[in-house]
Design a protein around this motif. Structure first.
Motif, PDB file in Angstrom:
ATOM      1  N   MET A  65       0.859  -1.099  -0.068  1.00 28.98           N
ATOM      2  CA  MET A  65      -0.138   0.248   0.145  1.00 28.98           C
ATOM      3  C   MET A  65       0.772   1.467   0.085  1.00 28.98           C
ATOM      4  N   ARG A  66       2.039   1.111   0.839  1.00 33.42           N
ATOM      5  CA  ARG A  66       2.856   2.533   0.720  1.00 33.42           C
ATOM      6  C   ARG A  66       3.524   2.604  -0.770  1.00 33.42           C
ATOM      7  N   ASN A  67       3.660   1.429  -1.281  1.00 36.72           N
ATOM      8  CA  ASN A  67       4.210   1.358  -2.594  1.00 36.72           C
ATOM      9  C   ASN A  67       3.451   2.024  -3.675  1.00 36.72           C
ATOM     10  N   LEU A  68       1.923   1.592  -3.545  1.00 36.52           N
ATOM     11  CA  LEU A  68       1.077   2.042  -4.168  1.00 36.52           C
ATOM     12  C   LEU A  68       0.938   3.451  -4.150  1.00 36.52           C
ATOM     13  N   LEU A  69       0.977   4.188  -3.022  1.00 35.18           N
ATOM     14  CA  LEU A  69       0.525   5.524  -2.810  1.00 35.18           C
ATOM     15  C   LEU A  69       1.867   6.269  -3.331  1.00 35.18           C
ATOM     16  N   THR A  70       2.943   5.769  -3.054  1.00 40.13           N
ATOM     17  CA  THR A  70       4.249   6.468  -3.683  1.00 40.13           C
ATOM     18  C   THR A  70       4.032   6.481  -5.197  1.00 40.13           C
ATOM     19  N   ALA A  71       3.608   5.422  -6.094  1.00 39.45           N
ATOM     20  CA  ALA A  71       3.492   5.589  -7.241  1.00 39.45           C
ATOM     21  C   ALA A  71       2.265   6.442  -7.817  1.00 39.45           C
ATOM     22  N   LEU A  72       1.175   6.466  -7.045  1.00 40.41           N
ATOM     23  CA  LEU A  72       0.001   7.249  -7.057  1.00 40.41           C
ATOM     24  C   LEU A  72       0.497   8.933  -7.133  1.00 40.41           C
ATOM     25  N   GLU A  73       1.247   9.150  -5.941  1.00 34.74           N
ATOM     26  CA  GLU A  73       1.909  10.636  -6.000  1.00 34.74           C
ATOM     27  C   GLU A  73       2.607  11.059  -7.020  1.00 34.74           C
ATOM     28  N   ARG A  78      -3.809  10.601  -5.524  1.00 39.09           N
ATOM     29  CA  ARG A  78      -3.796  10.212  -4.295  1.00 39.09           C
ATOM     30  C   ARG A  78      -4.716   8.909  -3.971  1.00 39.09           C
ATOM     31  N   GLY A  79      -4.465   8.305  -2.889  1.00 37.53           N
ATOM     32  CA  GLY A  79      -5.386   6.920  -2.679  1.00 37.53           C
ATOM     33  C   GLY A  79      -6.906   7.350  -2.933  1.00 37.53           C
ATOM     34  N   ARG A  80      -7.403   8.177  -2.549  1.00 34.07           N
ATOM     35  CA  ARG A  80      -8.938   8.543  -2.559  1.00 34.07           C
ATOM     36  C   ARG A  80      -9.325   9.008  -3.921  1.00 34.07           C
ATOM     37  N   ASP A  81      -8.124   8.988  -5.011  1.00 36.01           N
ATOM     38  CA  ASP A  81      -8.561   9.064  -6.482  1.00 36.01           C
ATOM     39  C   ASP A  81      -8.681   7.893  -7.105  1.00 36.01           C
ATOM     40  N   VAL A  82      -8.307   6.600  -6.403  1.00 33.10           N
ATOM     41  CA  VAL A  82      -8.519   5.470  -7.137  1.00 33.10           C
ATOM     42  C   VAL A  82      -9.819   4.909  -7.492  1.00 33.10           C
ATOM     43  N   VAL A  83     -10.279   4.465  -8.437  1.00 28.98           N
ATOM     44  CA  VAL A  83     -11.301   4.175  -8.695  1.00 28.98           C
ATOM     45  C   VAL A  83     -11.553   2.512  -9.158  1.00 28.98           C
ATOM     46  N   LYS A  84     -10.569   1.822  -9.409  1.00 28.07           N
ATOM     47  CA  LYS A  84     -10.156   0.400  -9.732  1.00 28.07           C
ATOM     48  C   LYS A  84      -8.960  -0.170  -8.920  1.00 28.07           C
ATOM     49  N   LEU A  85      -9.259  -1.311  -8.411  1.00 29.72           N
ATOM     50  CA  LEU A  85      -8.061  -2.261  -7.821  1.00 29.72           C
ATOM     51  C   LEU A  85      -8.166  -3.472  -8.438  1.00 29.72           C
ATOM     52  N   THR A  86      -7.184  -3.936  -8.494  1.00 31.35           N
ATOM     53  CA  THR A  86      -7.071  -5.676  -8.644  1.00 31.35           C
ATOM     54  C   THR A  86      -6.171  -5.974  -7.671  1.00 31.35           C
ATOM     55  N   VAL A  87      -6.391  -7.044  -7.055  1.00 30.65           N
ATOM     56  CA  VAL A  87      -5.570  -7.570  -5.932  1.00 30.65           C
ATOM     57  C   VAL A  87      -5.386  -9.073  -5.986  1.00 30.65           C
ATOM     58  N   LEU A  88      -4.182  -9.307  -5.742  1.00 31.93           N
ATOM     59  CA  LEU A  88      -3.827 -10.806  -5.971  1.00 31.93           C
ATOM     60  C   LEU A  88      -3.323 -11.127  -4.575  1.00 31.93           C
ATOM     61  N   ILE A  89      -3.812 -12.277  -4.053  1.00 29.72           N
ATOM     62  CA  ILE A  89      -3.503 -13.035  -2.837  1.00 29.72           C
ATOM     63  C   ILE A  89      -3.163 -14.361  -2.830  1.00 29.72           C
ATOM     64  N   VAL A  90      -2.029 -14.783  -2.307  1.00 29.51           N
ATOM     65  CA  VAL A  90      -1.598 -16.163  -2.242  1.00 29.51           C
ATOM     66  C   VAL A  90      -2.242 -16.912  -1.016  1.00 29.51           C
ATOM     67  N   ASP A  91      -2.520 -18.005  -1.353  1.00 28.38           N
ATOM     68  CA  ASP A  91      -3.304 -18.666  -0.193  1.00 28.38           C
ATOM     69  C   ASP A  91      -4.549 -17.864   0.596  1.00 28.38           C
ATOM     70  N   HIS A  92      -5.421 -17.334  -0.551  1.00 29.98           N
ATOM     71  CA  HIS A  92      -6.391 -16.312   0.199  1.00 29.98           C
ATOM     72  C   HIS A  92      -7.255 -17.151   1.284  1.00 29.98           C
ATOM     73  N   SER A  93      -7.659 -16.216   2.109  1.00 27.68           N
ATOM     74  CA  SER A  93      -8.348 -16.824   3.220  1.00 27.68           C
ATOM     75  C   SER A  93      -9.437 -15.545   3.749  1.00 27.68           C
ATOM     76  N   HIS A  94     -10.308 -15.786   4.593  1.00 29.42           N
ATOM     77  CA  HIS A  94     -11.174 -14.717   5.268  1.00 29.42           C
ATOM     78  C   HIS A  94     -10.208 -13.882   6.040  1.00 29.42           C
ATOM     79  N   GLU A  95      -9.496 -14.609   6.507  1.00 28.65           N
ATOM     80  CA  GLU A  95      -8.472 -13.742   7.550  1.00 28.65           C
ATOM     81  C   GLU A  95      -7.356 -12.769   6.778  1.00 28.65           C
ATOM     82  N   ARG A  96      -6.735 -13.314   5.584  1.00 24.74           N
ATOM     83  CA  ARG A  96      -6.229 -12.500   4.636  1.00 24.74           C
ATOM     84  C   ARG A  96      -7.177 -11.489   4.112  1.00 24.74           C
ATOM     85  N   LEU A  97      -8.438 -11.451   3.624  1.00 21.77           N
ATOM     86  CA  LEU A  97      -9.225 -10.695   3.085  1.00 21.77           C
ATOM     87  C   LEU A  97      -9.444  -9.645   4.419  1.00 21.77           C
TER      88      LEU A  97
END
Length: 141
Positions: A65-73, A78-97
């Motif tokens: 998230m820090r890296n994403l905010l750095t790139a956006l800046e 800013r983060g509040r300007d984001v309209v679409k995210l794609t997220v990839l999670i290894v071994d996804h679970s409700h805890e990771r969500l």
């Protein structure tokens, strides 16, 4: 116009007839105004600038998230300007969500819920990489 007074060029919503995704931290629909300037950020992982990758999932999400905010800046957004995210999670679970939702709220604010697609994956580009996030933002020209 500074980032604090920047007028939003998009509207996020959840149309009637679709379930309420707010508890999962996203919206179903983003409508972007004509003439908006788009910023597209490639997938950001949890590695630091020197390439180090913490084995802890939460710390990887927080760093991504820090890296994403750095790139956006760097692109004038800013983060509040984001309209679409794609997220990839290894071994996804409700805890990771849950962890992702908490870190997203910490980075973007609890009331900003961009559209989002989460994709569980068996692995990512780097050994030990557990999380990756890419974004599309829209700002006034």
């Amino acid at each position: 116009m500074n980032a604090a007074t920047q007028k939003s060029v998009f509207a996020l919503s959840n149309p009637p007839g679709l379930y309420d995704p707010a508890p999962n931290g996203y919206s179903h629909l983003a409508v972007i105004e004509p003439g908006a300037r788009w910023i597209v950020v490639a997938g950001q992982g949890g590695e630091t600038a020197d390439g180090a990758l913490d084995p802890d999932f939460r710390r990887q999400v927080r760093q991504a998230m820090r890296n994403l905010l750095t790139a956006l800046e760097a692109g004038g957004a800013r983060g509040r300007d984001v309209v679409k995210l794609t997220v990839l999670i290894v071994d996804h679970s409700h805890e990771r969500l849950r962890v992702f939702g908490e870190e997203l709220a910490a980075a973007f604010g609890a009331d900003h819920r961009p559209t989002c697609t989460l994709i569980p994956v068996p692995r990512l580009a780097l050994d030990g990489m557990l999380f990756e996030i890419e974004a599309i933002a829209a700002v006034a020209p």
